[in-house]
Design an enzyme around this catalytic site. Sequence first.
Site, mmCIF file in Angstrom:
data_model
loop_
_atom_site.group_PDB
_atom_site.id
_atom_site.type_symbol
_atom_site.label_atom_id
_atom_site.label_comp_id
_atom_site.label_asym_id
_atom_site.label_seq_id
_atom_site.Cartn_x
_atom_site.Cartn_y
_atom_site.Cartn_z
ATOM 1 N N PRO A 182 0.842 -1.202 0.000
ATOM 2 C CA PRO A 182 0.000 0.000 0.000
ATOM 3 C C PRO A 182 0.878 1.252 0.000
ATOM 4 O O PRO A 182 1.769 1.388 0.837
ATOM 5 C CB PRO A 182 -0.806 -0.130 1.291
ATOM 6 C CG PRO A 182 -0.021 -1.063 2.151
ATOM 7 C CD PRO A 182 0.729 -1.969 1.243
ATOM 8 N N THR A 241 0.698 5.510 -0.488
ATOM 9 C CA THR A 241 -0.039 6.755 -0.663
ATOM 10 C C THR A 241 0.546 7.529 -1.834
ATOM 11 O O THR A 241 1.739 7.811 -1.865
ATOM 12 C CB THR A 241 0.027 7.600 0.624
ATOM 13 O OG1 THR A 241 -0.649 6.905 1.661
ATOM 14 C CG2 THR A 241 -0.618 8.965 0.425
ATOM 15 N N GLN A 274 -6.982 -1.185 1.255
ATOM 16 C CA GLN A 274 -6.509 -0.892 2.605
ATOM 17 C C GLN A 274 -7.387 0.161 3.263
ATOM 18 O O GLN A 274 -7.589 1.256 2.735
ATOM 19 C CB GLN A 274 -5.056 -0.402 2.599
ATOM 20 C CG GLN A 274 -4.488 -0.372 4.024
ATOM 21 C CD GLN A 274 -3.155 0.341 4.131
ATOM 22 O OE1 GLN A 274 -3.061 1.517 3.822
ATOM 23 N NE2 GLN A 274 -2.136 -0.376 4.575
ATOM 24 N N GLY A 277 -3.178 -1.056 10.534
ATOM 25 C CA GLY A 277 -2.920 -0.905 11.957
ATOM 26 C C GLY A 277 -1.501 -0.467 12.253
ATOM 27 O O GLY A 277 -1.003 -0.685 13.366
ATOM 28 N N ALA A 278 -0.850 0.174 11.274
ATOM 29 C CA ALA A 278 0.572 0.491 11.374
ATOM 30 C C ALA A 278 0.831 1.994 11.314
ATOM 31 O O ALA A 278 -0.086 2.809 11.193
ATOM 32 C CB ALA A 278 1.325 -0.212 10.237
ATOM 33 N N ASN A 279 2.118 2.358 11.442
ATOM 34 C CA ASN A 279 2.661 3.672 11.085
ATOM 35 C C ASN A 279 2.058 4.860 11.824
ATOM 36 O O ASN A 279 1.999 5.973 11.305
ATOM 37 C CB ASN A 279 2.531 3.901 9.570
ATOM 38 C CG ASN A 279 3.340 2.914 8.772
ATOM 39 O OD1 ASN A 279 4.176 2.203 9.304
ATOM 40 N ND2 ASN A 279 3.085 2.845 7.475
ATOM 41 N N ASN A 287 5.514 8.992 12.487
ATOM 42 C CA ASN A 287 4.456 9.672 13.246
ATOM 43 C C ASN A 287 4.723 9.634 14.743
ATOM 44 O O ASN A 287 3.799 9.555 15.569
ATOM 45 C CB ASN A 287 3.068 9.098 12.926
ATOM 46 C CG ASN A 287 2.492 9.655 11.640
ATOM 47 O OD1 ASN A 287 2.709 10.821 11.308
ATOM 48 N ND2 ASN A 287 1.754 8.834 10.901
ATOM 49 N N GLY A 316 12.182 -2.542 2.628
ATOM 50 C CA GLY A 316 13.612 -2.683 2.370
ATOM 51 C C GLY A 316 14.034 -3.974 1.710
ATOM 52 O O GLY A 316 15.229 -4.194 1.499
ATOM 53 N N GLY A 338 7.518 -1.730 -2.043
ATOM 54 C CA GLY A 338 6.979 -0.392 -2.153
ATOM 55 C C GLY A 338 7.687 0.450 -3.185
ATOM 56 O O GLY A 338 7.277 0.529 -4.340
#
Length: 372
Positions: free
Chosen positions: A29, A31, A104, A182-184, A241, A302, A323
């Site tokens: 996913p 953005t 997502q 549920g991350a970041n 964040n 990574g 990504g």
Amino acid sequence: MTSTTNLTHLLSPFNITDLSLKNRVVMAPLTRSRAGSERIPNALMAEYYAQRAGAGLIITEGTTISKQANGWRHTPGIYTEAQTQAWKQVVDAVHAKGTPIFLQLWHTGRASHSSFQENNQLPVAPSAIKIEGSEAHTAKGKQPHETPRALETQEIPQVVEDYRQAAANAKQAGFDGVEIHGANGYIIDEFLQSKTNHRTDKYGGSLENRYRFLKEIVESILTVWNASRVGVRLSPNGNYNDMGSPDFRETFTYVAQQLNQYGLGYLHMIDGLEFGFHELGEPMTLTEIRKVYDGTLMGNCGYDRESAEKAIASGEADLIAFGRSIISNPDLVARFANNWQLNPDPEPAIWYSFEAKGYTDFPTYEESEVAV
């Protein structure tokens, strides 16, 4: 030196229960902010995702579940009929290439800004704790983060319902499943972590209470989707964040144990450190998660061709999400298969440019060869 790693495992088929993937490469996913001010998916987005349908599975960019959930400019939503209908062109374009696609589900929580909220209200979070050390993406460019408003206990069921309704909308749009973000450092992560959850009601304090919000979201979505079509994404090592809790290992071990009981489609773990590491202990690994989670496990962040093959061959991961490399290499799987050189990683300036440049104009290897 050119690698000669045999990709016997990475490029082999895989089944998520009844869903057949042609390889173990997943589009992560990402953005990209191309949905416009009304947050409605469009033909440009359909082209972008279809270009990358050589992957075994595509996970869309974070897609907001409500107006309250918005926190970036021009990101897509799934909370109106117009948005839901518009996603169908994206789904159809990817399905035409024989690839499944998950949506997502995203609520930005305290990372949002009052400029995105109705009547310029403050963004919501489990607790009134401000993000430090970075700026917010606002409707008017980057600005200092605000101190969010803590959700009242009686407001939380509506947020859970927003997730359920968004999941239902995704089903209506033709998606093959949904991933719960549920991350970041977004709202679910904020509830899970002791750094950002200082609540004293049933959603705070103990591990069980901090997990309750995610538990209720999962169980509400399971009234819409079969468990095998639901994934969850977590980031135990991340500092994005302003995240990172001293008890992160205990927290995320517990969360993985709890999620293990549902028979989910997959657990998506950001185990790499390239997105930032809080340095509050040794980073959690897929090997650790394997000890408490026996379903499909996806690694992320990574990985390259060789490290992905190694992770799958060793049994640490079943799937690997890519990504940045899949942004600049729409034909990433073909490049892996043929050991072709990759395009350079994209410049961050074009990630959110709102236009086709830096989005759908990356050449495939064969197009580059013709150009030469």
